[in-house]
Design a protein around this motif. Structure first.
Motif, PDB file in Angstrom:
ATOM      1  N   UNK A   1      19.624  29.784  42.415  1.00 17.51           N
ATOM      2  CA  UNK A   1      20.626  30.493  43.210  1.00 17.51           C
ATOM      3  C   UNK A   1      21.099  29.595  44.349  1.00 17.51           C
ATOM      4  N   UNK A   2      22.316  29.106  44.258  1.00 19.77           N
ATOM      5  CA  UNK A   2      22.817  28.174  45.278  1.00 19.77           C
ATOM      6  C   UNK A   2      22.866  28.802  46.667  1.00 19.77           C
ATOM      7  N   UNK A   3      23.075  30.112  46.726  1.00 20.21           N
ATOM      8  CA  UNK A   3      23.190  30.774  48.027  1.00 20.21           C
ATOM      9  C   UNK A   3      21.907  30.654  48.841  1.00 20.21           C
ATOM     10  N   UNK A   4      20.788  30.464  48.164  1.00 19.12           N
ATOM     11  CA  UNK A   4      19.505  30.356  48.860  1.00 19.12           C
ATOM     12  C   UNK A   4      19.313  29.000  49.534  1.00 19.12           C
ATOM     13  N   UNK A   5      20.105  27.999  49.144  1.00 19.76           N
ATOM     14  CA  UNK A   5      19.880  26.654  49.689  1.00 19.76           C
ATOM     15  C   UNK A   5      21.106  26.056  50.382  1.00 19.76           C
ATOM     16  N   UNK A   6      22.254  26.723  50.329  1.00 19.66           N
ATOM     17  CA  UNK A   6      23.470  26.148  50.905  1.00 19.66           C
ATOM     18  C   UNK A   6      23.480  26.139  52.436  1.00 19.66           C
ATOM     19  N   UNK A   7      22.766  27.039  53.060  1.00 16.96           N
ATOM     20  CA  UNK A   7      22.802  27.132  54.517  1.00 16.96           C
ATOM     21  C   UNK A   7      22.409  25.800  55.157  1.00 16.96           C
TER      22      UNK A   7
END
Length: 457
Positions: free
Chosen positions: A70-76
């Motif tokens: 899940x890219x959203x978990x690491x994009x921050x």
């Protein structure tokens, strides 16, 4: 020095994952940062994460490794987001090549222009757009670097529809210093890269560029001596054996003949002939004079599948320990995106071939023409270097290619069949309107499950 956070989307890629892991673990400016790996394939994600961790341990790098489907978990807090994903890339390229050839348009690569490139634009741009929406929310200050083909079309989509995001598109072909070094060696000025000094480079003038996969060597000289005749002769002799297509019997010889014939006729050297040959109509087999005519061969999916399987076998071997991490570190070389990131992060201001808006570098093209030319890049932006005008007839070819890309991108976001047909008609390999229309409809029907549902309302 704290390193950057780099998010690689499509980390299980046969080509990009290993080189990125190597670069992040070995480059001083990057090795104190974070490498976040994203891939929907859990097995390949586990392999590449394992390789990255082993490489960091072996080099004693203070590199943090993250991995997620899940890219959203690491994009921050990302500083760079590198796109290397593909939506059933090989299988659908094979399908595109089959359908387009049946309709009179031979595709030897089927991933950048012509029916194959247009359809890949329709498949990949929507995925990229969803990623960029997440970037806007989670890491709006990050740089987005696109590897995904068709590179120019993907870059145009970023420029047109996400103008606030800092972005560029790149290709592994014109990767400096390797690209310029190869030209210097081909010109006989050195026998190997280690002999090429900064002093030598300062005496060599190279003017090479164009559009991704359609770039040309317009000028090369050493202390005022024209080297184009030497390069043309090397082109005639070259085996180009390093390319994956080298394993196709007879294709090397055919491609060399096409490159040499094109260089002799046009007057400039095509520098990405494995792709450029399918951009132009001259090698489609429609000529009356068959004696000297050269005809493309359709893209062979089996060759690429075999190569990718070999890459994944290598990844699995490194991750499991069957192949030592020391061997991996010794054999692997840096990738284009990591070299660019290193230069940007450390402020080295190196020159790279980058796909970006022209912004006046080529005076006879529009400022927003998406070109692949030498640039200097830092954390503030990509600055194309003054290039000079593109000579005819390449100028006219490039305008057609850009029209095709622009129309394909517009079709990808509007789901408009009329615009899509216009993209097919803009292609230089299209012979007739009925053939283009038939090819378009057959491709849409065959790839329905891989396209947005809006195409079929």
């Amino acid at each position: 020095m704290k390193g950057p956070k780099v998010v690689l989307i499509g980390a299980g890629s046969a080509f990009f994952g290993r080189q990125t892991a190597w670069s992040m673990a070995t480059k001083e400016a990057l090795s104190n940062g974070t490498l976040a790996l994203v891939d929907y394939d859990a097995e390949k994600l586990k392999w590449i994460a394992g390789i990255a961790k082993k490489a960091a341990a072996a080099t004693r790098a203070n590199l943090k490794i993250e991995a997620s489907a899940d890219r959203k978990k690491v994009l921050k807090n990302a500083d760079f987001v590198v796109l290397a994903f593909a939506n059933k890339g090989v299988e659908l390229r094979g399908l595109d090549a089959d359908i387009s050839t049946k309709n009179g348009m031979i595709m030897c690569s089927a991933d950048t222009v012509g029916p194959g490139g247009i359809m890949r634009t329709l498949r990949e741009v929507p995925h990229q757009n969803e990623i960029l929406k997440d970037v806007e929310k989670l890491c709006p200050d990050a740089w987005v670097i696109n590897w995904v083909n068709p590179t120019a079309a993907m870059g145009i989509a970023m420029m047109r529809h996400f103008p606030k995001i800092k972005s560029m598109a790149i290709c592994d072909g014109p990767h400096n210093p390797r690209f310029d070094n190869t030209l210097i060696i081909d010109a006989g000025l050195a026998s190997k890269p280690e002999e090429i000094t900064d002093g030598l480079r300062s005496k060599v003038k190279i003017r090479s560029g164009g559009i991704n996969h359609f770039n040309w060597l317009f000028e090369m000289s050493y202390e005022g001596r024209d080297l184009i005749p030497v390069i043309r002769e090397q082109l005639r002799k070259s085996s180009q054996a390093e390319h994956i297509a080298a394993s196709e019997e007879g294709k090397i010889t055919l491609t060399n003949r096409i490159a040499y014939q094109l260089a002799e006729a046009v007057g400039f050297i095509p520098k990405c002939i494995w792709h450029t040959q399918e951009y132009l109509p001259y090698f489609q087999g429609h000529g009356v004079n068959k004696k000297d005519a050269l005809t493309l061969r359709k893209w062979d999916i089996a060759i690429r599948k075999k190569w990718m399987q070999e890459c994944w076998t290598d990844m699995r071997s490194i991750a499991s320990g069957k192949k030592s991490i020391g061997t991996f570190l010794k054999e692997t070389t840096p990738d284009h995106s990591s070299d660019i990131i290193e230069s940007m992060w450390s402020g080295k201001l190196k020159k790279f071939y980058i796909n970006t808006a022209n912004n006046g570098a080529v005076p006879n093209m529009q400022d927003d023409a998406y070109v692949e030319i030498p640039c200097v890049v830092d954390m503030n932006g990509v600055r194309p270097l003054p290039f000079g005008p593109i000579p005819r007839p390449v100028y006219g070819f490039m305008q057609r290619v850009l029209d095709e890309h622009e129309l394909a991108v517009e079709a990808a976001v509007t789901f408009d069949r009329k615009t899509l047909l216009q993209a097919f008609l803009a292609s230089m390999v299209t012979v007739s309107i009925p053939d283009a229309r038939a090819c378009m409809e057959q491709m849409l029907a065959a790839e329905k499950e891989f396209l947005p549902k809006e195409w079929f309302k």
